[in-house]
Design a protein around this motif. Sequence first.
Motif, PDB file in Angstrom:
ATOM      1  N   ILE A  57       0.960  -0.980   0.130  1.00 35.75           N
ATOM      2  CA  ILE A  57       0.177  -0.253  -0.096  1.00 35.75           C
ATOM      3  C   ILE A  57       0.976   1.105  -0.054  1.00 35.75           C
ATOM      4  CG2 ILE A  57      -1.900   0.904   1.441  1.00 35.75           C
ATOM      5  CD1 ILE A  57      -2.527  -1.438   2.649  1.00 35.75           C
ATOM      6  N   GLU A  58       0.760   2.017  -0.932  1.00 38.22           N
ATOM      7  CA  GLU A  58       1.586   3.277  -0.992  1.00 38.22           C
ATOM      8  C   GLU A  58       0.934   4.562  -1.263  1.00 38.22           C
ATOM      9  OE1 GLU A  58       5.300   1.717  -3.682  1.00 38.22           O
ATOM     10  OE2 GLU A  58       3.034   0.957  -4.273  1.00 38.22           O
ATOM     11  N   ASN A  59       0.891   5.351  -0.428  1.00 41.44           N
ATOM     12  CA  ASN A  59       0.862   6.646  -0.289  1.00 41.44           C
ATOM     13  C   ASN A  59      -0.727   6.632  -0.720  1.00 41.44           C
ATOM     14  OD1 ASN A  59       3.585   6.964  -1.973  1.00 41.44           O
ATOM     15  ND2 ASN A  59       3.240   7.684   0.040  1.00 41.44           N
ATOM     16  N   VAL A  60      -1.572   5.694   0.060  1.00 41.25           N
ATOM     17  CA  VAL A  60      -2.855   5.896  -0.334  1.00 41.25           C
ATOM     18  C   VAL A  60      -3.653   7.171   0.543  1.00 41.25           C
ATOM     19  CG1 VAL A  60      -5.435   4.350  -0.063  1.00 41.25           C
ATOM     20  CG2 VAL A  60      -3.063   3.376  -1.216  1.00 41.25           C
ATOM     21  N   GLU A  61      -4.993   7.617  -0.217  1.00 42.70           N
ATOM     22  CA  GLU A  61      -5.754   8.655  -0.257  1.00 42.70           C
ATOM     23  C   GLU A  61      -6.985   8.299  -0.119  1.00 42.70           C
ATOM     24  OE1 GLU A  61      -4.769  12.550   0.199  1.00 42.70           O
ATOM     25  OE2 GLU A  61      -6.711  13.447  -0.994  1.00 42.70           O
ATOM     26  N   LYS A  62      -8.225   8.324   1.002  1.00 43.88           N
ATOM     27  CA  LYS A  62      -9.377   7.873   0.197  1.00 43.88           C
ATOM     28  C   LYS A  62      -9.823   8.753   1.223  1.00 43.88           C
ATOM     29  CE  LYS A  62     -13.001   5.543   0.282  1.00 43.88           C
ATOM     30  NZ  LYS A  62     -14.088   5.010  -1.231  1.00 43.88           N
ATOM     31  N   ARG A  63     -11.192   9.494   0.489  1.00 39.07           N
ATOM     32  CA  ARG A  63     -11.851  10.811   0.604  1.00 39.07           C
ATOM     33  C   ARG A  63     -13.211   9.871   0.595  1.00 39.07           C
ATOM     34  NH1 ARG A  63     -10.546  15.187  -2.493  1.00 39.07           N
ATOM     35  NH2 ARG A  63      -8.739  14.005  -2.947  1.00 39.07           N
ATOM     36  N   PHE A  64     -14.027  10.418   1.634  1.00 36.34           N
ATOM     37  CA  PHE A  64     -15.583  10.256   1.391  1.00 36.34           C
ATOM     38  C   PHE A  64     -16.202  11.545   1.388  1.00 36.34           C
ATOM     39  CE2 PHE A  64     -15.222   5.703   4.353  1.00 36.34           C
ATOM     40  CZ  PHE A  64     -15.194   4.997   3.158  1.00 36.34           C
ATOM     41  N   GLY A  65     -16.317  12.406   0.729  1.00 32.91           N
ATOM     42  CA  GLY A  65     -17.126  13.540   0.146  1.00 32.91           C
ATOM     43  C   GLY A  65     -15.883  14.078   0.597  1.00 32.91           C
ATOM     44  N   ALA A  66     -16.104  15.909   1.343  1.00 35.83           N
ATOM     45  CA  ALA A  66     -15.310  16.347   1.669  1.00 35.83           C
ATOM     46  C   ALA A  66     -14.259  15.612   3.078  1.00 35.83           C
ATOM     47  CB  ALA A  66     -15.346  17.496   2.684  1.00 35.83           C
ATOM     48  N   LEU A  67     -14.998  14.055   3.672  1.00 33.83           N
ATOM     49  CA  LEU A  67     -14.050  14.044   4.934  1.00 33.83           C
ATOM     50  C   LEU A  67     -13.268  13.038   4.266  1.00 33.83           C
ATOM     51  CD1 LEU A  67     -13.993  13.143   7.356  1.00 33.83           C
ATOM     52  CD2 LEU A  67     -15.827  11.560   6.967  1.00 33.83           C
ATOM     53  N   VAL A  68     -11.782  13.290   4.853  1.00 33.84           N
ATOM     54  CA  VAL A  68     -10.709  12.220   4.529  1.00 33.84           C
ATOM     55  C   VAL A  68     -10.212  11.233   5.561  1.00 33.84           C
ATOM     56  CG1 VAL A  68      -7.406  12.342   3.504  1.00 33.84           C
ATOM     57  CG2 VAL A  68      -9.329  14.171   3.329  1.00 33.84           C
ATOM     58  N   VAL A  69     -10.075   9.886   5.004  1.00 36.41           N
ATOM     59  CA  VAL A  69     -10.323   8.461   5.915  1.00 36.41           C
ATOM     60  C   VAL A  69      -9.600   7.988   6.265  1.00 36.41           C
ATOM     61  CG1 VAL A  69     -12.486   7.580   6.269  1.00 36.41           C
ATOM     62  CG2 VAL A  69     -12.431   7.982   4.271  1.00 36.41           C
ATOM     63  N   LEU A  70      -8.542   8.245   5.138  1.00 33.12           N
ATOM     64  CA  LEU A  70      -7.036   8.059   4.625  1.00 33.12           C
ATOM     65  C   LEU A  70      -6.412   8.804   4.227  1.00 33.12           C
ATOM     66  CD1 LEU A  70      -7.867   4.097   3.469  1.00 33.12           C
ATOM     67  CD2 LEU A  70      -7.273   5.116   5.938  1.00 33.12           C
ATOM     68  N   LYS A  71      -4.769   9.124   4.719  1.00 31.55           N
ATOM     69  CA  LYS A  71      -4.428  10.816   4.156  1.00 31.55           C
ATOM     70  C   LYS A  71      -3.262  10.130   3.913  1.00 31.55           C
ATOM     71  CE  LYS A  71      -5.937  13.561   6.989  1.00 31.55           C
ATOM     72  NZ  LYS A  71      -5.710  14.364   7.902  1.00 31.55           N
ATOM     73  N   ASP A  72      -2.145   9.448   2.810  1.00 28.97           N
ATOM     74  CA  ASP A  72      -1.091   9.281   2.381  1.00 28.97           C
ATOM     75  C   ASP A  72      -0.763   7.656   3.517  1.00 28.97           C
ATOM     76  OD1 ASP A  72       1.014   9.372   1.839  1.00 28.97           O
ATOM     77  OD2 ASP A  72       2.260  11.072   2.888  1.00 28.97           O
ATOM     78  N   VAL A  73      -1.263   6.848   2.923  1.00 28.23           N
ATOM     79  CA  VAL A  73      -0.962   5.790   4.416  1.00 28.23           C
ATOM     80  C   VAL A  73      -0.087   4.514   3.440  1.00 28.23           C
ATOM     81  CG1 VAL A  73      -2.258   3.565   5.472  1.00 28.23           C
ATOM     82  CG2 VAL A  73      -3.016   5.533   5.494  1.00 28.23           C
ATOM     83  N   SER A  74       0.562   4.184   3.942  1.00 28.78           N
ATOM     84  CA  SER A  74       1.722   3.501   3.359  1.00 28.78           C
ATOM     85  C   SER A  74       2.274   2.251   4.369  1.00 28.78           C
ATOM     86  CB  SER A  74       2.819   3.671   2.504  1.00 28.78           C
ATOM     87  OG  SER A  74       2.968   5.245   1.869  1.00 28.78           O
TER      88      SER A  74
END
Lengths: 286, 246
Positions: B10-27
């Motif tokens: 997993i490299e630099n993953v970002e996941k958003r639900f609308g404006a909400l960032v749930v995963l930020k730069d996860v590796s």
Amino acid sequence: MRTLSGTTDLPVLLPRRMPSATEWGAADGARFFGSRTWLFLLLAMSALSVAAQASDAPARAGIVETVWKWMPLISSGFLFNLLVSAASMVLGTALGVLLGLGQISLHPSVRKASWTLTQFFRNAPWLVLLFFAMFLLPFELRIGGLVIPLPAWLKAIIGLSLPVMGNVAEIVRGGIRSIPTGQWESAESLAFSRMQILWQIIIPQAVKRMIPPWMNLYAILTMATTLISVVGIQDAMTLTRGALVAEARTDLYLPLYFMLLLMFFAYCYPIARLTLMLERRFAVNA
Amino acid sequence: MTTTQPIVVIENVEKRFGALVVLKDVSLTVKRGETICIIGPSGSGKSTLLRCINALAPIDKGQITVDGIAVNDPALDKLALRRRVGVVFQQYNLFPHKTALQNIMMAPVQVLKEDKVEVEARARRLLAKVKLSEKADVYPGELSGGQQQRVAIARSLAMNPKVMLFDEVTAALDPETKKEVLHTIRELATEGMTCVLVTHEMGFAREVADHIYFTDGGVIVEHGPPAEFFARAKEERTRAFLEQVL
């Protein structure tokens, strides 16, 4: 229930031309009203008939006899109502299932079109839809050289199947939506395709939840089949009216219509009981 | 059993639900045969991360590779991915209209089109493995939570996955049945299955994990081997969390 015997002082509730009958007829009614519905209905029916017969002019046939005489004809009409209800239900269910599935389609256009159709037919008066079908459909269909006649009864079946379609679509959509999303997720993570998930996992569970409201809808449809008498089809309702015209006796109105009511009741009440039973059984399992 | 070969990257993953960032730069990287535990407060994005790994939730940035398959590839073969990744959920999600045995057999027979007789033999072996042989013909409704969860594990294993994801699988269980399920997972881990666990069971994480990741607010705050992680957490946030749960 007690108040009923008091209210029989109202002239409108008294059988016409037979004041003598009111005392025991009403008292009977009051006594049995609280007990089994069935028993009450049967007794009320016989009380009415006997009471009416007692005061009838000797030259006329008794009410029981007369009702009995018309029974086969009206029963045949009632059978026709049942046929119409079954055919409308089959057609409406087939179309409604498609429309219900369309509402959960992944294509937004299919979904929106299905939703619009469902809402339109669900929220329209049944009689208006029936007229709509009667007058909008041609009396025959020409497909190439083939001519398919569309008799009135067939149009009536189509007309009644339209609201059934809308309601079935909603039952199907609601049933599928009622299955927890966890079922979709676990099936998806097991690599099932969307179609496999729908047909192997979601629908088999949802059908159980759809059956009670679907049966309820069928009972409502059966009662609504009397609407076809309005558009001139010889159903039980039309035949009852015909019998009344032929007899030209106002004292027959109540017993004959009551007999018709009883026929529908005898058919629809068991369906309602069964629906309730299934609802309870499925509720425990869920 | 652990090799140096990575299976989940997993490299630099970002996941958003609308404006909400749930995963930020996860590796993070999971090596073959390794067991990792992801811990952290509720709402820190742990479960979302698992859902991203098997494409139940699409990611907005970064890259996830599972056994060489790029999960965020638009042309992703979901079938190929999900054959490799088994998921066990907190709510078991067994199919209530099928018996325990049928639950296990369904996917191999219908998805992989394998021979029914072979699949049944395998399903019965798996039931024996999770110690539920006698429950083969029982419907999920008649099983306890722990038993259902073990059937769910067997159901995932029937697809012969290369990675197993466990999403708070014991969170809905009472202490007694929890043990049975943890025992099954421990067995799997020692047999060399690659396991990614999201869990609140700190004792269990310390015991089975090769590596612990602590997430908070959508980022990986700290990670390390359990002995080091539990004894000498570097970050203030980690220490505060561990103080609360230990």
